[in-house]
Design a protein around this motif. Structure first.
Motif, PDB file in Angstrom:
ATOM      1  N   UNK A 224       0.864  -1.196   0.000  1.00  0.00           N
ATOM      2  CA  UNK A 224       0.000   0.000   0.000  1.00  0.00           C
ATOM      3  C   UNK A 224       0.894   1.237   0.000  1.00  0.00           C
ATOM      4  N   UNK A 225       0.665   2.149  -0.934  1.00  0.00           N
ATOM      5  CA  UNK A 225       1.418   3.406  -0.909  1.00  0.00           C
ATOM      6  C   UNK A 225       1.591   3.998  -2.280  1.00  0.00           C
ATOM      7  N   UNK A 226       2.250   5.162  -2.296  1.00  0.00           N
ATOM      8  CA  UNK A 226       2.537   5.789  -3.578  1.00  0.00           C
ATOM      9  C   UNK A 226       3.494   4.883  -4.344  1.00  0.00           C
ATOM     10  N   UNK A 227       3.444   4.980  -5.678  1.00  0.00           N
ATOM     11  CA  UNK A 227       4.347   4.117  -6.454  1.00  0.00           C
ATOM     12  C   UNK A 227       5.397   5.013  -7.105  1.00  0.00           C
ATOM     13  N   UNK A 228       6.568   5.015  -6.491  1.00  0.00           N
ATOM     14  CA  UNK A 228       7.701   5.728  -7.068  1.00  0.00           C
ATOM     15  C   UNK A 228       8.952   4.972  -6.643  1.00  0.00           C
ATOM     16  N   UNK A 229      10.064   5.269  -7.355  1.00  0.00           N
ATOM     17  CA  UNK A 229      11.282   4.461  -7.195  1.00  0.00           C
ATOM     18  C   UNK A 229      11.677   4.259  -5.724  1.00  0.00           C
ATOM     19  N   UNK A 230      11.611   5.343  -4.946  1.00  0.00           N
ATOM     20  CA  UNK A 230      12.085   5.278  -3.563  1.00  0.00           C
ATOM     21  C   UNK A 230      11.258   4.314  -2.693  1.00  0.00           C
ATOM     22  N   UNK A 231      10.068   3.946  -3.178  1.00  0.00           N
ATOM     23  CA  UNK A 231       9.223   3.017  -2.413  1.00  0.00           C
ATOM     24  C   UNK A 231       9.660   1.556  -2.625  1.00  0.00           C
ATOM     25  N   UNK A 232      10.542   1.312  -3.622  1.00  0.00           N
ATOM     26  CA  UNK A 232      11.181  -0.002  -3.764  1.00  0.00           C
ATOM     27  C   UNK A 232      10.286  -1.157  -4.183  1.00  0.00           C
ATOM     28  N   UNK A 233       9.110  -0.862  -4.744  1.00  0.00           N
ATOM     29  CA  UNK A 233       8.181  -1.954  -5.091  1.00  0.00           C
ATOM     30  C   UNK A 233       8.806  -2.955  -6.065  1.00  0.00           C
ATOM     31  N   UNK A 234       9.709  -2.484  -6.918  1.00  0.00           N
ATOM     32  CA  UNK A 234      10.316  -3.390  -7.905  1.00  0.00           C
ATOM     33  C   UNK A 234      11.066  -4.540  -7.214  1.00  0.00           C
ATOM     34  N   UNK A 235      11.540  -4.287  -5.993  1.00  0.00           N
ATOM     35  CA  UNK A 235      12.238  -5.350  -5.263  1.00  0.00           C
ATOM     36  C   UNK A 235      11.318  -6.503  -4.883  1.00  0.00           C
ATOM     37  N   UNK A 236      10.029  -6.208  -4.732  1.00  0.00           N
ATOM     38  CA  UNK A 236       9.080  -7.292  -4.416  1.00  0.00           C
ATOM     39  C   UNK A 236       8.934  -8.172  -5.663  1.00  0.00           C
ATOM     40  N   UNK A 237       8.923  -7.541  -6.822  1.00  0.00           N
ATOM     41  CA  UNK A 237       8.823  -8.295  -8.073  1.00  0.00           C
ATOM     42  C   UNK A 237      10.061  -9.189  -8.230  1.00  0.00           C
ATOM     43  N   UNK A 238      11.230  -8.609  -7.935  1.00  0.00           N
ATOM     44  CA  UNK A 238      12.474  -9.392  -8.018  1.00  0.00           C
ATOM     45  C   UNK A 238      12.444 -10.563  -7.028  1.00  0.00           C
ATOM     46  N   UNK A 239      11.933 -10.290  -5.831  1.00  0.00           N
ATOM     47  CA  UNK A 239      11.874 -11.347  -4.804  1.00  0.00           C
ATOM     48  C   UNK A 239      10.911 -12.461  -5.237  1.00  0.00           C
ATOM     49  N   UNK A 240       9.814 -12.078  -5.888  1.00  0.00           N
ATOM     50  CA  UNK A 240       8.865 -13.102  -6.386  1.00  0.00           C
ATOM     51  C   UNK A 240       9.550 -13.966  -7.439  1.00  0.00           C
ATOM     52  N   UNK A 241      10.392 -13.330  -8.247  1.00  0.00           N
ATOM     53  CA  UNK A 241      11.111 -14.072  -9.282  1.00  0.00           C
ATOM     54  C   UNK A 241      12.084 -15.069  -8.652  1.00  0.00           C
ATOM     55  N   UNK A 242      12.741 -14.649  -7.576  1.00  0.00           N
ATOM     56  CA  UNK A 242      13.665 -15.566  -6.886  1.00  0.00           C
ATOM     57  C   UNK A 242      12.869 -16.740  -6.299  1.00  0.00           C
TER      58      UNK A 242
END
Ligand code: UDP
Length: 427
Positions: A224-242
């Motif tokens: 939950x939150x704003x979606x911008x680089x500093x929020x790090x959401x892309x890391x969750x996608x990377x973690x799902x890939x792992x």
């Protein structure tokens, strides 16, 4: 006590979760609502007019008023482009104060842009000025390596020196401020934000998940939150890939719900970070794992917090992280990056886990850990009880009021006397 709150770039009473408003708006609403419980407190919130047909001043309650001040074109503009309108806004604010003969006792400005307007008014009228940064440009830059507005660093430094007091949401931020700007530690007061227990509480209802076709067996993660680089959401996608590569059975159970980024389809479609994230999802074939719901009214969020198995807060930098305490108040464990105040909100293995920021491997390990040990965590009622005891908006307001009162009574502030023609004459 008459408080002049400056919230230049966004009105706290406008909708939340888009990329212009979020935690700061929640903070202002909750704080203001409780400050006016103190005897004789009135709050005016001065904000940039974003609507050509708006009324100048609107009462939110008998003691709270929103005043719209012209500063740049009267339509919404991304805060990245608002700096150049600060002088116009500041001068119009001064003109408003004179015209209405407002005898404010104190200025409280929020975010660096408002801090500049606050500094201007302080210099003109000699009022005490308290500033809350909400985010710090130099911390954000360190975390995401991206340059902020060219004037931000200098402006934040100027505000650090010219303001009379700074309210900070964590000791981490206080230490960074003192070190970076060489100000006295006594100038910075740590006041924690809170959580509203009447808005965030556990509800035993997974309807929203059933509607999406998820079963009891699914392991549902929520962002939950704003979606911008500093929020790090892309890391969750990377973690799902792992997870996909290393633990297929858990991967198959896992779903991710993303809330925030704007109410409308177009807002999400125009968001560069969403595009970057979706590209990554496509590369790893994760499209069916993740759903983007856009922003949701805060009054509905408890349904999502309560239904999820965990809230993931992957921020690269966060001064506090309200969503963390909101999820915990709903009894839901959290998996957070080790930044700012979040480090100490999480009690490892009891109400969640924490991972190294910007490290998808560390996040993946934490997700596995949470899944394995979820029955050993505190019960949902205990998770809630702990957080609502530690963080309350009543305490935030009490501490803030004390800071204001101390400054007002402790300083020799020139009183502004308004002449019959409306012009001020400081004495
Ligand atoms: N929020 C909301 N609807 C959304 C997304 C977020 O109401 O769709 C609210 C959320 O409840 C929280 C705030 O926005 O109170 C975000 O605050 P946080 O401190 O987590 O992040 P910030 O916006 O300050 O970076």
């Amino acid at each position: 006590m008459k408080i002049c709150t400056i919230s230049f770039h966004s009105c706290p009473y406008s909708s939340l979760g888009g990329n212009g408003s979020g935690g700061m708006s929640v903070y202002l609403r909750e704080l203001t609502a409780r400050l006016v419980d103190f005897p004789d407190v009135n709050v005016d919130i001065l904000t940039r007019a974003q609507d050509a047909v708006c009324v100048e001043a609107k009462d939110i309650s008998p003691q709270i008023r929103v005043v719209q001040i012209k500063g740049g074109p009267a339509y919404p503009i991304d805060r990245k482009y608002l700096y150049e309108f600060i002088p116009e806004f500041s001068e119009n604010m001064e003109e408003y104060i004179h015209r209405k003969k407002e005898n404010y006792d104190i200025i409280h400005s929020h975010y660096w842009l408002s801090g500049l307007a606050g500094t201007y008014i302080k210099n003109k009228l000699g009022l005490p000025h308290v500033h809350t940064y909400h985010t710090l440009g130099f911390m954000k830059k360190r975390a995401q390596g991206q340059t902020e507005h060219k004037s931000r660093a200098n402006s934040e430094r100027q505000i650090a020196h010219s303001s009379d007091s700074i309210i900070s949401p964590s000791t981490d931020e206080k230490e960074s401020l003192v070190e970076e700007y060489g100000i006295l530690p006594s100038k910075v007061e740590v006041v924690y934000p809170g959580v509203n227990p009447r808005l965030f509480y556990p509800i035993n209802n997974r309807t929203i998940l059933n509607k999406r076709g998820y079963s009891q067996d699914n392991f549902v993660l929520l962002y939950v939150g704003r979606i911008e680089k500093v929020k790090g959401l892309i890391n969750v996608i990377e973690a799902l890939h792992i997870l996909q590569e290393k633990n297929l059975p858990l991967f198959e159970k896992t779903k991710l719900i993303v809330i925030g980024g704007g109410k409308k389809e177009e807002e999400l479609a125009e968001n560069m970070e969403v595009t970057r994230i979706k590209r990554e999802m496509k590369i790893h074939d994760l499209k069916d794992k993740v759903v983007f719901l856009g922003s949701i009214d805060q009054s509905h969020l408890r349904k999502y917090y309560s239904a999820a198995d965990a809230l993931v807060v992957p921020s690269l930098y966060e001064s506090f992280g309200l969503v963390t305490v909101e999820a915990l108040a709903c009894g839901t464990p959290v998996v957070v990056s080790q930044v700012g105040k979040m480090k100490s909100i999480v009690k490892e293995g009891k109400n969640g886990f924490s991972f190294r920021p910007d490290d998808p491997v560390s996040l993946y390990q934490n997700l596995e850990n949470l899944f394995k040990h979820r029955s050993q965590l505190w019960s949902r009622p205990s998770i809630r009880e702990d957080v609502v005891q530690r963080f309350s908006w009543d305490n935030t307001a009490e501490n803030t009021y004390q800071i204001f009162e101390g400054l007002i009574n402790g300083g020799l502030w020139p009183k502004t006397i308004f002449q019959s023609d409306g012009s001020p004459q400081p004495v």
